[in-house]
Structures are given as C-alpha cells and as structure tokens.
Design a protein around this motif. Sequence first.
Motif, PDB file in Angstrom:
ATOM      1  N   LEU A  29       0.759  -1.198   0.175  1.00  0.00           N
ATOM      2  CA  LEU A  29       0.004   0.010   0.016  1.00  0.00           C
ATOM      3  C   LEU A  29       0.830   1.230  -0.070  1.00  0.00           C
ATOM      4  CD1 LEU A  29      -2.784  -1.085   2.596  1.00  0.00           C
ATOM      5  CD2 LEU A  29      -2.926  -0.852  -0.049  1.00  0.00           C
ATOM      6  N   ALA A  30       2.136   1.198   0.802  1.00  0.00           N
ATOM      7  CA  ALA A  30       2.995   2.428   0.809  1.00  0.00           C
ATOM      8  C   ALA A  30       3.642   2.550  -0.721  1.00  0.00           C
ATOM      9  CB  ALA A  30       3.948   2.176   1.758  1.00  0.00           C
ATOM     10  N   ILE A  31       3.736   1.524  -1.345  1.00  0.00           N
ATOM     11  CA  ILE A  31       4.448   1.727  -2.841  1.00  0.00           C
ATOM     12  C   ILE A  31       2.958   2.492  -3.565  1.00  0.00           C
ATOM     13  CG2 ILE A  31       4.928   0.331  -4.796  1.00  0.00           C
ATOM     14  CD1 ILE A  31       6.266  -1.723  -2.938  1.00  0.00           C
ATOM     15  N   LEU A  32       2.086   1.738  -3.518  1.00  0.00           N
ATOM     16  CA  LEU A  32       0.857   2.400  -4.277  1.00  0.00           C
ATOM     17  C   LEU A  32       0.681   3.634  -4.015  1.00  0.00           C
ATOM     18  CD1 LEU A  32      -1.298  -0.828  -4.514  1.00  0.00           C
ATOM     19  CD2 LEU A  32       0.381   0.074  -6.445  1.00  0.00           C
ATOM     20  N   SER A  33       0.696   4.093  -2.657  1.00  0.00           N
ATOM     21  CA  SER A  33       0.723   5.588  -2.423  1.00  0.00           C
ATOM     22  C   SER A  33       1.558   6.516  -3.201  1.00  0.00           C
ATOM     23  CB  SER A  33       0.838   5.802  -0.826  1.00  0.00           C
ATOM     24  OG  SER A  33       2.353   5.786  -0.540  1.00  0.00           O
ATOM     25  N   GLY A  34       2.460   6.169  -3.527  1.00  0.00           N
ATOM     26  CA  GLY A  34       3.503   7.218  -4.353  1.00  0.00           C
ATOM     27  C   GLY A  34       3.058   6.899  -5.971  1.00  0.00           C
ATOM     28  N   ARG A  35       2.590   5.832  -6.488  1.00  0.00           N
ATOM     29  CA  ARG A  35       2.315   5.717  -7.887  1.00  0.00           C
ATOM     30  C   ARG A  35       1.637   4.570  -8.145  1.00  0.00           C
ATOM     31  NH1 ARG A  35       5.870   2.123 -10.297  1.00  0.00           N
ATOM     32  NH2 ARG A  35       7.634   1.528  -8.762  1.00  0.00           N
ATOM     33  N   SER A  36       0.729   4.533  -9.122  1.00  0.00           N
ATOM     34  CA  SER A  36       0.125   3.329  -9.609  1.00  0.00           C
ATOM     35  C   SER A  36       0.909   2.187 -10.061  1.00  0.00           C
ATOM     36  CB  SER A  36      -0.904   3.895 -10.700  1.00  0.00           C
ATOM     37  OG  SER A  36      -1.670   4.517 -10.250  1.00  0.00           O
ATOM     38  N   ALA A  37       0.757   1.100 -10.005  1.00  0.00           N
ATOM     39  CA  ALA A  37       1.656  -0.172 -10.474  1.00  0.00           C
ATOM     40  C   ALA A  37       0.665  -1.376 -10.642  1.00  0.00           C
ATOM     41  CB  ALA A  37       2.632  -0.208  -9.558  1.00  0.00           C
ATOM     42  N   VAL A  75      -3.683  -2.439 -13.379  1.00  0.00           N
ATOM     43  CA  VAL A  75      -3.031  -1.538 -12.879  1.00  0.00           C
ATOM     44  C   VAL A  75      -3.718  -1.066 -11.324  1.00  0.00           C
ATOM     45  CG1 VAL A  75      -1.836   0.773 -12.963  1.00  0.00           C
ATOM     46  CG2 VAL A  75      -1.856  -0.540 -14.915  1.00  0.00           C
ATOM     47  N   TYR A  76      -2.913  -1.014 -10.297  1.00  0.00           N
ATOM     48  CA  TYR A  76      -3.473  -0.599  -9.006  1.00  0.00           C
ATOM     49  C   TYR A  76      -3.066   0.683  -8.496  1.00  0.00           C
ATOM     50  CZ  TYR A  76      -4.214  -5.710  -9.029  1.00  0.00           C
ATOM     51  OH  TYR A  76      -4.771  -6.953  -9.375  1.00  0.00           O
ATOM     52  N   SER A  77      -4.015   1.220  -8.173  1.00  0.00           N
ATOM     53  CA  SER A  77      -3.776   2.862  -7.367  1.00  0.00           C
ATOM     54  C   SER A  77      -4.746   2.659  -6.089  1.00  0.00           C
ATOM     55  CB  SER A  77      -4.243   3.737  -8.384  1.00  0.00           C
ATOM     56  OG  SER A  77      -5.650   3.634  -8.770  1.00  0.00           O
ATOM     57  N   LEU A  78      -3.850   3.472  -5.061  1.00  0.00           N
ATOM     58  CA  LEU A  78      -4.444   3.489  -3.765  1.00  0.00           C
ATOM     59  C   LEU A  78      -5.520   4.618  -3.781  1.00  0.00           C
ATOM     60  CD1 LEU A  78      -3.780   2.338  -0.936  1.00  0.00           C
ATOM     61  CD2 LEU A  78      -2.270   4.366  -0.603  1.00  0.00           C
ATOM     62  N   ASN A  79      -6.841   4.072  -3.338  1.00  0.00           N
ATOM     63  CA  ASN A  79      -8.108   5.101  -3.235  1.00  0.00           C
ATOM     64  C   ASN A  79      -8.022   5.610  -1.667  1.00  0.00           C
ATOM     65  OD1 ASN A  79      -9.154   3.058  -1.585  1.00  0.00           O
ATOM     66  ND2 ASN A  79     -10.288   2.167  -3.407  1.00  0.00           N
ATOM     67  N   ALA A  80      -9.100   6.400  -1.426  1.00  0.00           N
ATOM     68  CA  ALA A  80      -9.240   7.067  -0.206  1.00  0.00           C
ATOM     69  C   ALA A  80      -9.372   6.078   0.937  1.00  0.00           C
ATOM     70  CB  ALA A  80     -10.639   7.949  -0.103  1.00  0.00           C
ATOM     71  N   GLN A  81     -10.185   4.976   0.729  1.00  0.00           N
ATOM     72  CA  GLN A  81     -10.087   4.019   1.737  1.00  0.00           C
ATOM     73  C   GLN A  81      -8.812   3.364   2.025  1.00  0.00           C
ATOM     74  OE1 GLN A  81     -13.404   1.236   1.151  1.00  0.00           O
ATOM     75  NE2 GLN A  81     -12.592  -0.109   2.922  1.00  0.00           N
ATOM     76  N   GLY A  82      -8.109   3.072   1.118  1.00  0.00           N
ATOM     77  CA  GLY A  82      -6.718   2.340   1.099  1.00  0.00           C
ATOM     78  C   GLY A  82      -5.585   3.254   1.869  1.00  0.00           C
ATOM     79  N   ARG A  83      -5.731   4.889   1.509  1.00  0.00           N
ATOM     80  CA  ARG A  83      -5.035   5.865   2.063  1.00  0.00           C
ATOM     81  C   ARG A  83      -5.358   5.758   3.848  1.00  0.00           C
ATOM     82  NH1 ARG A  83      -2.170   8.201  -1.271  1.00  0.00           N
ATOM     83  NH2 ARG A  83      -2.976   8.475  -3.467  1.00  0.00           N
TER      84      ARG A  83
END
Length: 109
Positions: A18-26, A76-84
């Motif tokens: 999740l920390a990786i995805l907080s910086g960018r989609s992957a 491609v996964y990106s962090l959303n508000a719930q993930g944040r």
Amino acid sequence: MGKQVTEMLKGTLEGIVLAILSGRSAYGYEITAWLRDQGFSDIAEGTIYALLIRIEQRGLVDVEKVPSEKGPPRKVYSLNAQGREYLEEFWRTWSFLTERLEQLREGGK
C-alpha cells in the motif's frame, strides 16, 4: 532473507505494498520487481498477486485495465481514499510497535 525476516514480512507486506501504491500506480510484476530491487529477493510474484486480489476485494485500491504490448491487459492498481486511511492506520501501528521494540532493545527503559 532468512526465515525470521520472511515471517516478519508476512505481517507487514500488505502495508508495504500500500505504501508503494501511495506513491504511484503499479501492476503486480512492477511491485515485485521493486521489492526485489530493495533487497526482498525471496518474494514470489504469486504472493504479491494474491495480496493484490485481497486488497482489491477489501476496497483499498482502484484497478484499471491497461493494454499491454505483450499479452492480455495489465491490471494497474492505485490507492484510493479507503486505502489511504488504512495505510495511515498501518503507519500509526508501525510507529507504536517500533517505539516499544526500541524500548525493549534498550533494556525496557
């Protein structure tokens, strides 16, 4: 990595991803490659893909299918508000644990 690191990583890998995805989609392989570059050489792609499915099912990420030059579209996964929110809680918990562990290391002071 030794067995102890592998066992400890199991409990934190979700937060790391999740920390990786907080910086960018992957996408999955990209995350695995980044982790391996950071020294987590024993992480299997299957472990990351299973984790991505779990966090997707829990609503922590948004998923977009992106065309690939080779083969089927990539997810491609990106962090959303719930993930944040979940990641913020992970960092609070991490800080609590590291402070307590450091106290123990210093002799319980």
